[in-house]
Design an enzyme around this catalytic site. Sequence first.
Site, PDB file in Angstrom:
ATOM      1  N   GLY A  15      51.587  38.206  46.896  1.00 52.06           N
ATOM      2  CA  GLY A  15      50.573  39.042  47.430  1.00 52.06           C
ATOM      3  C   GLY A  15      49.406  38.073  47.983  1.00 52.06           C
ATOM      4  O   GLY A  15      48.315  38.391  47.739  1.00 52.06           O
ATOM      5  N   SER A  17      48.720  37.410  51.046  1.00 51.48           N
ATOM      6  CA  SER A  17      48.497  37.893  52.265  1.00 51.48           C
ATOM      7  C   SER A  17      46.983  38.061  52.768  1.00 51.48           C
ATOM      8  O   SER A  17      46.330  37.817  53.687  1.00 51.48           O
ATOM      9  CB  SER A  17      49.003  39.126  52.941  1.00 51.48           C
ATOM     10  OG  SER A  17      49.214  39.928  51.960  1.00 51.48           O
ATOM     11  N   ARG A  18      46.191  38.612  51.624  1.00 51.76           N
ATOM     12  CA  ARG A  18      44.825  39.037  51.670  1.00 51.76           C
ATOM     13  C   ARG A  18      44.239  38.987  50.294  1.00 51.76           C
ATOM     14  O   ARG A  18      44.995  38.638  49.293  1.00 51.76           O
ATOM     15  CB  ARG A  18      44.571  40.504  52.180  1.00 51.76           C
ATOM     16  CG  ARG A  18      45.495  41.460  51.593  1.00 51.76           C
ATOM     17  CD  ARG A  18      45.613  42.456  52.666  1.00 51.76           C
ATOM     18  NE  ARG A  18      46.914  43.447  52.333  1.00 51.76           N
ATOM     19  CZ  ARG A  18      46.645  44.389  51.539  1.00 51.76           C
ATOM     20  NH1 ARG A  18      45.393  44.943  51.128  1.00 51.76           N
ATOM     21  NH2 ARG A  18      47.497  45.241  51.248  1.00 51.76           N
ATOM     22  N   VAL A  67      58.119  42.846  45.420  1.00 53.57           N
ATOM     23  CA  VAL A  67      58.057  42.114  44.123  1.00 53.57           C
ATOM     24  C   VAL A  67      58.618  43.094  42.867  1.00 53.57           C
ATOM     25  O   VAL A  67      59.185  42.727  42.279  1.00 53.57           O
ATOM     26  CB  VAL A  67      56.629  41.733  43.439  1.00 53.57           C
ATOM     27  CG1 VAL A  67      56.119  40.559  44.214  1.00 53.57           C
ATOM     28  CG2 VAL A  67      55.945  42.776  43.204  1.00 53.57           C
ATOM     29  N   SER A 145      43.585  42.468  34.590  1.00 55.05           N
ATOM     30  CA  SER A 145      42.296  43.078  35.077  1.00 55.05           C
ATOM     31  C   SER A 145      41.359  43.384  33.927  1.00 55.05           C
ATOM     32  O   SER A 145      42.086  43.565  32.898  1.00 55.05           O
ATOM     33  CB  SER A 145      42.684  44.273  35.920  1.00 55.05           C
ATOM     34  OG  SER A 145      41.472  45.216  36.073  1.00 55.05           O
ATOM     35  N   TYR A 158      47.296  52.225  36.231  1.00 51.91           N
ATOM     36  CA  TYR A 158      46.871  50.652  36.497  1.00 51.91           C
ATOM     37  C   TYR A 158      46.350  49.981  34.995  1.00 51.91           C
ATOM     38  O   TYR A 158      46.844  48.743  35.058  1.00 51.91           O
ATOM     39  CB  TYR A 158      45.702  50.746  37.452  1.00 51.91           C
ATOM     40  CG  TYR A 158      45.105  49.505  38.013  1.00 51.91           C
ATOM     41  CD1 TYR A 158      46.031  48.698  38.943  1.00 51.91           C
ATOM     42  CD2 TYR A 158      43.938  49.224  37.276  1.00 51.91           C
ATOM     43  CE1 TYR A 158      45.525  47.685  39.304  1.00 51.91           C
ATOM     44  CE2 TYR A 158      43.401  47.864  37.964  1.00 51.91           C
ATOM     45  CZ  TYR A 158      44.209  47.134  38.737  1.00 51.91           C
ATOM     46  OH  TYR A 158      43.357  45.799  39.306  1.00 51.91           O
ATOM     47  N   ILE A 191      36.004  42.971  42.248  1.00 51.78           N
ATOM     48  CA  ILE A 191      36.319  41.760  43.234  1.00 51.78           C
ATOM     49  C   ILE A 191      36.011  42.612  44.617  1.00 51.78           C
ATOM     50  O   ILE A 191      36.720  43.563  44.851  1.00 51.78           O
ATOM     51  CB  ILE A 191      37.258  40.927  42.985  1.00 51.78           C
ATOM     52  CG1 ILE A 191      37.333  40.537  41.487  1.00 51.78           C
ATOM     53  CG2 ILE A 191      37.373  39.934  44.030  1.00 51.78           C
ATOM     54  CD1 ILE A 191      36.221  39.487  41.271  1.00 51.78           C
TER      55      ILE A 191
HETATM   56  P1  NAP Z   1      44.304  43.569  47.743  1.00 47.50           P
HETATM   57  O1  NAP Z   1      43.377  43.127  48.758  1.00 47.50           O
HETATM   58  O2  NAP Z   1      44.813  45.108  48.024  1.00 47.50           O
HETATM   59  O3  NAP Z   1      45.582  42.788  47.953  1.00 47.50           O
HETATM   60  C1  NAP Z   1      47.150  43.303  47.417  1.00 47.50           C
HETATM   61  C2  NAP Z   1      47.991  42.098  47.773  1.00 47.50           C
HETATM   62  O4  NAP Z   1      49.253  42.494  46.862  1.00 47.50           O
HETATM   63  C3  NAP Z   1      48.514  42.285  49.247  1.00 47.50           C
HETATM   64  O5  NAP Z   1      48.708  40.874  49.569  1.00 47.50           O
HETATM   65  C4  NAP Z   1      49.805  42.989  49.287  1.00 47.50           C
HETATM   66  O6  NAP Z   1      50.602  42.774  50.267  1.00 47.50           O
HETATM   67  C5  NAP Z   1      50.321  42.719  48.022  1.00 47.50           C
HETATM   68  N1  NAP Z   1      51.397  43.746  47.410  1.00 47.50           N
HETATM   69  C6  NAP Z   1      51.184  44.884  47.108  1.00 47.50           C
HETATM   70  N2  NAP Z   1      52.395  45.478  46.982  1.00 47.50           N
HETATM   71  C7  NAP Z   1      53.297  44.589  46.859  1.00 47.50           C
HETATM   72  C8  NAP Z   1      54.676  44.579  46.565  1.00 47.50           C
HETATM   73  N3  NAP Z   1      55.412  45.539  46.228  1.00 47.50           N
HETATM   74  N4  NAP Z   1      55.331  43.305  46.909  1.00 47.50           N
HETATM   75  C9  NAP Z   1      54.540  42.147  47.213  1.00 47.50           C
HETATM   76  N5  NAP Z   1      53.482  42.239  47.435  1.00 47.50           N
HETATM   77  C10 NAP Z   1      52.662  43.155  47.179  1.00 47.50           C
HETATM   78  O7  NAP Z   1      44.073  43.624  46.432  1.00 47.50           O
HETATM   79  P2  NAP Z   1      43.417  42.443  45.583  1.00 47.50           P
HETATM   80  O8  NAP Z   1      42.037  42.836  45.294  1.00 47.50           O
HETATM   81  O9  NAP Z   1      43.586  41.036  46.349  1.00 47.50           O
HETATM   82  O10 NAP Z   1      44.280  42.384  44.323  1.00 47.50           O
HETATM   83  C11 NAP Z   1      45.067  41.281  43.734  1.00 47.50           C
HETATM   84  C12 NAP Z   1      45.408  41.302  42.374  1.00 47.50           C
HETATM   85  O11 NAP Z   1      44.195  41.523  41.833  1.00 47.50           O
HETATM   86  C13 NAP Z   1      46.111  42.663  42.135  1.00 47.50           C
HETATM   87  O12 NAP Z   1      47.021  42.326  41.038  1.00 47.50           O
HETATM   88  C14 NAP Z   1      44.947  43.488  41.501  1.00 47.50           C
HETATM   89  O13 NAP Z   1      45.475  44.424  40.520  1.00 47.50           O
HETATM   90  C15 NAP Z   1      43.986  42.405  40.715  1.00 47.50           C
HETATM   91  N6  NAP Z   1      42.638  42.733  40.492  1.00 47.50           N
HETATM   92  C16 NAP Z   1      41.686  43.051  41.562  1.00 47.50           C
HETATM   93  C17 NAP Z   1      40.526  43.292  41.453  1.00 47.50           C
HETATM   94  C18 NAP Z   1      39.651  43.747  42.384  1.00 47.50           C
HETATM   95  O14 NAP Z   1      38.469  44.246  41.946  1.00 47.50           O
HETATM   96  N7  NAP Z   1      39.859  43.408  43.693  1.00 47.50           N
HETATM   97  C19 NAP Z   1      40.005  43.427  39.977  1.00 47.50           C
HETATM   98  C20 NAP Z   1      41.134  43.249  38.845  1.00 47.50           C
HETATM   99  C21 NAP Z   1      42.171  42.812  39.302  1.00 47.50           C
HETATM  100  P3  NAP Z   1      50.520  43.155  51.842  1.00 47.50           P
HETATM  101  O15 NAP Z   1      49.230  42.657  52.369  1.00 47.50           O
HETATM  102  O16 NAP Z   1      51.745  42.695  52.412  1.00 47.50           O
HETATM  103  O17 NAP Z   1      50.306  44.681  51.764  1.00 47.50           O
END
Ligand code: NAP
Length: 252
Positions: A15, A17-18, A67, A145, A158, A191
């Site tokens: 993940g 990409s962003r 994944v 998280s 989740y 975040i």
């Molecule tokens: P995000 O911007 O939505 O990015 C999600 C990433 O996961 C993207 O790169 C996406 O790829 C990839 N992804 C989703 N499903 C996938 C799959 N089946 N196989 C491979 N890659 C996959 O989210 P984020 O906030 O950066 O989250 C990253 C991690 O941090 C997650 O595990 C999330 O639960 C955790 N987290 C986030 C927060 C928050 O507040 N943001 C807080 C606690 C924990 P594509 O771009 O190709 O779709």
Amino acid sequence: MSEADFEGRTVLVTGGSRGIGRACCLRLGKAGARVAVNYHSRADDALETARQVEALGAEAMTVQANVADETSVADMVARVNERLGSIDMLVNNAGIFEYVDHEHATLEHWKRTIEVNLTGLYIVTWAVKPQMIEKKFGRIVNMSSISALRPRPYGIAYAASKAGMIAFTQSTADALVSHNIRVNAVAPGLIETEIIDDVDQPTIDRLIDQTPMKRIGTPDEIADVVHYLLSEASRFMTGQTLVASGGRVMLP
Ligand code: NAP
């Protein structure tokens, strides 16, 4: 903390990409690692991450994989090995979050969440660990998280998946420690990424109000914690979960 810990190391960020994953790729690329940027569907975003890593002077590649799919992950690992060598460090960051209350949550929603967040964690770790065991070196960070630590009535699946990640981190850390593989986790608070786009503004405002620092975190702030856990500055730590939430969750 020495950047030498990352020179010549190959890191795979799922993940990447962003969001938080992209920030991790940039932080680790800046530290000198070769970076494999995994993505699921957004190839252009992954390419942009790789381009930014290369602009920092590090080697990077993009690699598509779901994944939650064992064949897809095996293929991803083979492609990373071919291009960047064997994997030294793994950031299990890919994840999904669907904002659903208990009345609208379905079995399909539950299965989708567990498959990506928890089964995906198992599949990728199991695909990478043989090469870490073989060379007696591995550093793994799992993205949990604070949802694992406090009730989340609008994200039950989740929260369960993220709590499972903490138990997985502890047990794998113990199982792999004799191979010089350290496994730790990060539990971020709110975040600023696309994953929270579905959360309504009143909820965001309430969460910020409950945060002693009175703000949302940035992906860079989580990437710094990941960098620390992968580096030798954390060499006496394994099986731990570090909370980075602006003080919203304080563990003893
Ligand atoms: P995000 O911007 O939505 O990015 C999600 C990433 O996961 C993207 O790169 C996406 O790829 C990839 N992804 C989703 N499903 C996938 C799959 N089946 N196989 C491979 N890659 C996959 O989210 P984020 O906030 O950066 O989250 C990253 C991690 O941090 C997650 O595990 C999330 O639960 C955790 N987290 C986030 C927060 C928050 O507040 N943001 C807080 C606690 C924990 P594509 O771009 O190709 O779709």
